[in-house]
Write a protein that holds these residues in place. Structure first.
Motif, PDB file in Angstrom:
ATOM      1  N   GLY A 118       0.826  -1.216   0.000  1.00  0.00           N
ATOM      2  CA  GLY A 118       0.000   0.000   0.000  1.00  0.00           C
ATOM      3  C   GLY A 118       0.850   1.252   0.000  1.00  0.00           C
ATOM      4  N   CYS A 119       1.943   1.249   0.804  1.00  0.00           N
ATOM      5  CA  CYS A 119       2.834   2.420   0.844  1.00  0.00           C
ATOM      6  C   CYS A 119       3.487   2.649  -0.506  1.00  0.00           C
ATOM      7  CB  CYS A 119       3.899   2.218   1.915  1.00  0.00           C
ATOM      8  SG  CYS A 119       3.237   2.284   3.593  1.00  0.00           S
ATOM      9  N   ALA A 120       3.882   1.568  -1.178  1.00  0.00           N
ATOM     10  CA  ALA A 120       4.531   1.710  -2.483  1.00  0.00           C
ATOM     11  C   ALA A 120       3.580   2.346  -3.494  1.00  0.00           C
ATOM     12  CB  ALA A 120       5.002   0.341  -2.969  1.00  0.00           C
ATOM     13  N   LYS A 121       2.313   1.921  -3.450  1.00  0.00           N
ATOM     14  CA  LYS A 121       1.342   2.531  -4.366  1.00  0.00           C
ATOM     15  C   LYS A 121       1.139   4.015  -4.077  1.00  0.00           C
ATOM     16  CE  LYS A 121      -1.229  -1.739  -5.317  1.00  0.00           C
ATOM     17  NZ  LYS A 121      -2.526  -2.401  -5.212  1.00  0.00           N
ATOM     18  N   ASN A 122       1.091   4.382  -2.775  1.00  0.00           N
ATOM     19  CA  ASN A 122       0.923   5.798  -2.407  1.00  0.00           C
ATOM     20  C   ASN A 122       2.107   6.630  -2.866  1.00  0.00           C
ATOM     21  OD1 ASN A 122      -1.541   5.277  -1.239  1.00  0.00           O
ATOM     22  ND2 ASN A 122      -0.699   4.993   0.832  1.00  0.00           N
ATOM     23  N   ASP A 123       3.350   6.059  -2.697  1.00  0.00           N
ATOM     24  CA  ASP A 123       4.544   6.800  -3.128  1.00  0.00           C
ATOM     25  C   ASP A 123       4.550   6.982  -4.632  1.00  0.00           C
ATOM     26  OD1 ASP A 123       5.351   6.926  -0.542  1.00  0.00           O
ATOM     27  OD2 ASP A 123       6.798   5.259  -0.666  1.00  0.00           O
ATOM     28  N   GLU A 124       4.142   5.959  -5.366  1.00  0.00           N
ATOM     29  CA  GLU A 124       4.102   6.063  -6.828  1.00  0.00           C
ATOM     30  C   GLU A 124       3.096   7.109  -7.271  1.00  0.00           C
ATOM     31  OE1 GLU A 124       3.297   3.206 -10.734  1.00  0.00           O
ATOM     32  OE2 GLU A 124       3.264   2.395  -8.688  1.00  0.00           O
ATOM     33  N   ALA A 125       1.976   7.198  -6.579  1.00  0.00           N
ATOM     34  CA  ALA A 125       0.966   8.207  -6.910  1.00  0.00           C
ATOM     35  C   ALA A 125       1.474   9.604  -6.610  1.00  0.00           C
ATOM     36  CB  ALA A 125      -0.325   7.923  -6.125  1.00  0.00           C
ATOM     37  N   ALA A 126       2.238   9.705  -5.487  1.00  0.00           N
ATOM     38  CA  ALA A 126       2.779  11.017  -5.123  1.00  0.00           C
ATOM     39  C   ALA A 126       3.789  11.491  -6.147  1.00  0.00           C
ATOM     40  CB  ALA A 126       3.413  10.942  -3.729  1.00  0.00           C
ATOM     41  N   VAL A 127       4.596  10.551  -6.696  1.00  0.00           N
ATOM     42  CA  VAL A 127       5.585  10.918  -7.705  1.00  0.00           C
ATOM     43  C   VAL A 127       4.896  11.392  -8.970  1.00  0.00           C
ATOM     44  CG1 VAL A 127       7.389   9.994  -9.211  1.00  0.00           C
ATOM     45  CG2 VAL A 127       7.371   9.441  -6.768  1.00  0.00           C
ATOM     46  N   ARG A 128       3.833  10.727  -9.339  1.00  0.00           N
ATOM     47  CA  ARG A 128       3.122  11.095 -10.567  1.00  0.00           C
ATOM     48  C   ARG A 128       2.309  12.369 -10.418  1.00  0.00           C
ATOM     49  NH1 ARG A 128       1.869   5.426 -10.826  1.00  0.00           N
ATOM     50  NH2 ARG A 128      -0.222   5.917 -10.072  1.00  0.00           N
ATOM     51  N   ALA A 129       1.964  12.825  -9.203  1.00  0.00           N
ATOM     52  CA  ALA A 129       1.129  14.020  -8.999  1.00  0.00           C
ATOM     53  C   ALA A 129       1.913  15.277  -9.383  1.00  0.00           C
ATOM     54  CB  ALA A 129       0.690  14.116  -7.542  1.00  0.00           C
ATOM     55  N   PRO A 130       1.320  16.241 -10.158  1.00  0.00           N
ATOM     56  CA  PRO A 130       2.025  17.470 -10.556  1.00  0.00           C
ATOM     57  C   PRO A 130       2.231  18.373  -9.342  1.00  0.00           C
ATOM     58  CG  PRO A 130      -0.287  17.593 -11.191  1.00  0.00           C
ATOM     59  CD  PRO A 130      -0.059  16.201 -10.680  1.00  0.00           C
ATOM     60  N   PRO A 131       3.310  19.191  -9.367  1.00  0.00           N
ATOM     61  CA  PRO A 131       3.543  20.121  -8.254  1.00  0.00           C
ATOM     62  C   PRO A 131       2.459  21.192  -8.232  1.00  0.00           C
ATOM     63  CG  PRO A 131       5.055  20.584 -10.058  1.00  0.00           C
ATOM     64  CD  PRO A 131       4.335  19.315 -10.400  1.00  0.00           C
ATOM     65  N   PRO A 132       2.214  21.771  -7.092  1.00  0.00           N
ATOM     66  CA  PRO A 132       1.193  22.830  -7.013  1.00  0.00           C
ATOM     67  C   PRO A 132       1.649  24.061  -7.782  1.00  0.00           C
ATOM     68  CG  PRO A 132       2.438  22.689  -4.966  1.00  0.00           C
ATOM     69  CD  PRO A 132       2.860  21.517  -5.794  1.00  0.00           C
ATOM     70  N   PRO A 133       0.716  24.886  -8.276  1.00  0.00           N
ATOM     71  CA  PRO A 133       1.091  26.107  -9.008  1.00  0.00           C
ATOM     72  C   PRO A 133       1.913  27.040  -8.119  1.00  0.00           C
ATOM     73  CG  PRO A 133      -1.245  25.616  -9.285  1.00  0.00           C
ATOM     74  CD  PRO A 133      -0.745  24.703  -8.214  1.00  0.00           C
ATOM     75  N   THR A 134       2.852  27.728  -8.730  1.00  0.00           N
ATOM     76  CA  THR A 134       3.697  28.696  -8.004  1.00  0.00           C
ATOM     77  C   THR A 134       2.952  30.019  -7.881  1.00  0.00           C
ATOM     78  OG1 THR A 134       5.689  27.674  -8.907  1.00  0.00           O
ATOM     79  CG2 THR A 134       5.908  29.888  -7.983  1.00  0.00           C
ATOM     80  N   PRO A 135       2.800  30.532  -6.660  1.00  0.00           N
ATOM     81  CA  PRO A 135       2.132  31.837  -6.520  1.00  0.00           C
ATOM     82  C   PRO A 135       3.021  32.970  -7.040  1.00  0.00           C
ATOM     83  CG  PRO A 135       2.932  31.053  -4.400  1.00  0.00           C
ATOM     84  CD  PRO A 135       3.180  29.947  -5.362  1.00  0.00           C
ATOM     85  N   VAL A 136       2.469  33.845  -7.843  1.00  0.00           N
ATOM     86  CA  VAL A 136       3.222  34.953  -8.429  1.00  0.00           C
ATOM     87  C   VAL A 136       2.350  36.207  -8.429  1.00  0.00           C
ATOM     88  CG1 VAL A 136       4.637  33.471  -9.909  1.00  0.00           C
ATOM     89  CG2 VAL A 136       2.472  34.422 -10.781  1.00  0.00           C
ATOM     90  N   VAL A 137       3.024  37.339  -8.607  1.00  0.00           N
ATOM     91  CA  VAL A 137       2.338  38.609  -8.858  1.00  0.00           C
ATOM     92  C   VAL A 137       2.605  38.990 -10.305  1.00  0.00           C
ATOM     93  CG1 VAL A 137       2.252  41.074  -8.296  1.00  0.00           C
ATOM     94  CG2 VAL A 137       2.491  39.384  -6.467  1.00  0.00           C
ATOM     95  N   ALA A 138       1.588  39.391 -11.034  1.00  0.00           N
ATOM     96  CA  ALA A 138       1.712  39.685 -12.464  1.00  0.00           C
ATOM     97  C   ALA A 138       1.320  41.127 -12.749  1.00  0.00           C
ATOM     98  CB  ALA A 138       0.841  38.734 -13.273  1.00  0.00           C
ATOM     99  N   ALA A 139       1.775  41.610 -13.887  1.00  0.00           N
ATOM    100  CA  ALA A 139       1.431  42.957 -14.344  1.00  0.00           C
ATOM    101  C   ALA A 139       1.173  42.918 -15.833  1.00  0.00           C
ATOM    102  CB  ALA A 139       2.553  43.940 -14.020  1.00  0.00           C
TER     103      ALA A 139
ATOM    104  N   ALA B 118       6.017  26.320 -16.351  1.00  0.00           N
ATOM    105  CA  ALA B 118       5.515  26.056 -15.006  1.00  0.00           C
ATOM    106  C   ALA B 118       4.112  26.626 -14.830  1.00  0.00           C
ATOM    107  CB  ALA B 118       6.460  26.647 -13.970  1.00  0.00           C
ATOM    108  N   LYS B 119       3.332  25.929 -13.990  1.00  0.00           N
ATOM    109  CA  LYS B 119       2.009  26.419 -13.632  1.00  0.00           C
ATOM    110  C   LYS B 119       2.143  27.516 -12.584  1.00  0.00           C
ATOM    111  CE  LYS B 119      -0.903  23.642 -15.905  1.00  0.00           C
ATOM    112  NZ  LYS B 119      -2.034  24.111 -16.716  1.00  0.00           N
ATOM    113  N   VAL B 120       1.323  28.557 -12.713  1.00  0.00           N
ATOM    114  CA  VAL B 120       1.363  29.659 -11.760  1.00  0.00           C
ATOM    115  C   VAL B 120      -0.037  29.969 -11.271  1.00  0.00           C
ATOM    116  CG1 VAL B 120       3.455  30.686 -12.739  1.00  0.00           C
ATOM    117  CG2 VAL B 120       1.205  31.373 -13.606  1.00  0.00           C
ATOM    118  N   ALA B 121      -0.074  30.555 -10.083  1.00  0.00           N
ATOM    119  CA  ALA B 121      -1.329  31.060  -9.526  1.00  0.00           C
ATOM    120  C   ALA B 121      -1.128  32.539  -9.253  1.00  0.00           C
ATOM    121  CB  ALA B 121      -1.689  30.302  -8.246  1.00  0.00           C
ATOM    122  N   VAL B 122      -1.778  33.376 -10.035  1.00  0.00           N
ATOM    123  CA  VAL B 122      -1.614  34.817  -9.894  1.00  0.00           C
ATOM    124  C   VAL B 122      -2.362  35.280  -8.656  1.00  0.00           C
ATOM    125  CG1 VAL B 122      -1.966  37.068 -10.964  1.00  0.00           C
ATOM    126  CG2 VAL B 122      -1.407  35.074 -12.389  1.00  0.00           C
TER     127      VAL B 122
END
Length: 357
Positions: A20-41, A339-343
């Motif tokens: 079960g732990c191995a499956k959870n770790d494999e899923a975590a590796v495949r999950a995309p990183p969260p968007p990076t918070p940024v300020v835009a203009a 990269a994914k961003v969150a403005v």
């Protein structure tokens, strides 16, 4: 008969847990990183000018040191230090009693000579006197009139007046002071308009012409900016400094600027509409400049741009972006292309203010 399991029950439970732990770790590796918070203009089109920086010295529009024309003592002073005066105001009167008496005598002689001339003119018409006597009376009249003019000129030299409107400096004489030609009495400056002379490298000569706007600042008034225009350029380039002297005119109705003040000057040339972004949006890599452009609302793409001139907190974009594009202002350090961003709103300093605008 009971069949024996190949693994004891505790060992089986451990294996199931590890799986079960191995499956959870494999899923975590495949999950995309969260968007990076940024300020835009937004990339915006703004009024833009090239700025040539210089240091200049202010001069009064008109400036003189008032002196006497003759040797005489001061009889009366009609001004105080720093007084505003109009053209023609009497500032200093020198002793003139002797000339006043001479003028009185000369006026009497001139008046009598004029009467004699009028009388001789009537007699000549009647033919009772010769033309030579009439000519003598006319010469006498003219001579006495010239003497009156001479004494009046001598009296005018004993009265010192303001040749133009302006502000007086410090008084340097007192009543009774013996003044001679060249003795400084005070200064007079017309500062309603200030001449600002400054040197500009000859390499900028093609960008200079009369009528260009300038901005000037002085530490004496840290929150003020004085605006003016270039009036003229010197006819020569200094062969030592390789710079040309430029003269600008600045309106000074309140008299805040004084002759001799040092001012920092910005010459604004090549007025135009230009794309600009906050300077913090630039990501230098080697000799090139990049920005992170936000595409599809949440993807940061690294774009090479060509920059022009800079001013406080902003940079001109010559190539690579268009009006309405959005670029990352804060958070570029953590980004990579695609990269994914969150403005987010907020941020710090001028970048955040630009982003909010």
């Amino acid at each position: 008969m009971t069949r024996n399991h190949p693994f004891p029950m505790p060992a089986l439970a451990l294996l199931l847990a590890l799986a079960g732990c191995a499956k959870n770790d494999e899923a975590a590796v495949r999950a995309p990183p969260p968007p990076t918070p940024v300020v835009a203009a937004d990339v915006a089109t703004r009024e833009w000018s090239d700025v040539i920086e210089a240091i200049g010295t202010a001069q009064a529009n008109e400036s003189i040191t008032l002196t006497a024309k003759i040797t005489e003592t001061v009889r009366k002073i009609n001004f105080i230090d720093g007084q505003k005066v109009d053209a023609g105001d009497v500032l200093v009167e020198l002793t003139s009693s002797q000339q006043a008496a001479q003028l009185k005598d000369a006026l009497a002689l001139s008046k009598d000579a004029d009467r004699q001339y009028q009388r001789q003119q009537d007699l000549v018409k009647q033919g009772t006197v010769s033309k030579s006597l009439f000519d003598t009376a006319q010469a006498t009249r003219d001579s006495n009139a010239a003497k009156v003019d001479t004494i009046r000129a001598q009296l005018s030299d004993r009265v010192i007046v303001a040749p133009f409107s302006g502000v007086l400096g410090l008084r340097r004489v007192s009543v009774g002071t013996l003044v001679t030609p060249g003795t400084a009495i005070t200064t007079l400056d017309d500062v309603h308009l200030v001449k600002l002379d400054f040197a500009v490298p000859e390499t900028e000569l093609a960008s200079l012409k009369p009528g260009l706007a300038i901005r000037a600042a002085t530490p004496a008034y840290p929150n003020r900016r004085f605006e003016g225009k270039i009036d003229s350029l010197d006819s020569r380039v200094d062969p030592v400094t390789r710079a040309i002297t430029v003269r600008a005119l600045i309106a000074n109705p309140d008299g805040e600027l004084r002759a001799g003040m040092l001012l920092n000057v910005d010459v604004l040339s090549r007025d135009r509409q230009a794309l600009s972004v906050p300077e913090l949006a630039l990501v230098p890599i080697g000799q090139k400049q990049y920005v992170y452009k936000i595409e599809n609302g949440d993807v940061a793409r690294q774009i090479e741009v060509k920059v022009g001139t800079r001013r406080a907190g902003e940079v001109e974009i010559v190539e690579g972006l268009a009006a309405g594009d959005r670029v990352v202002v804060e958070g570029t350090v953590s980004l990579r292309d695609g990269a994914k961003v969150a403005v987010r709103s907020g941020g710090t300093g001028a970048a955040a203010q630009t982003a909010r605008n």
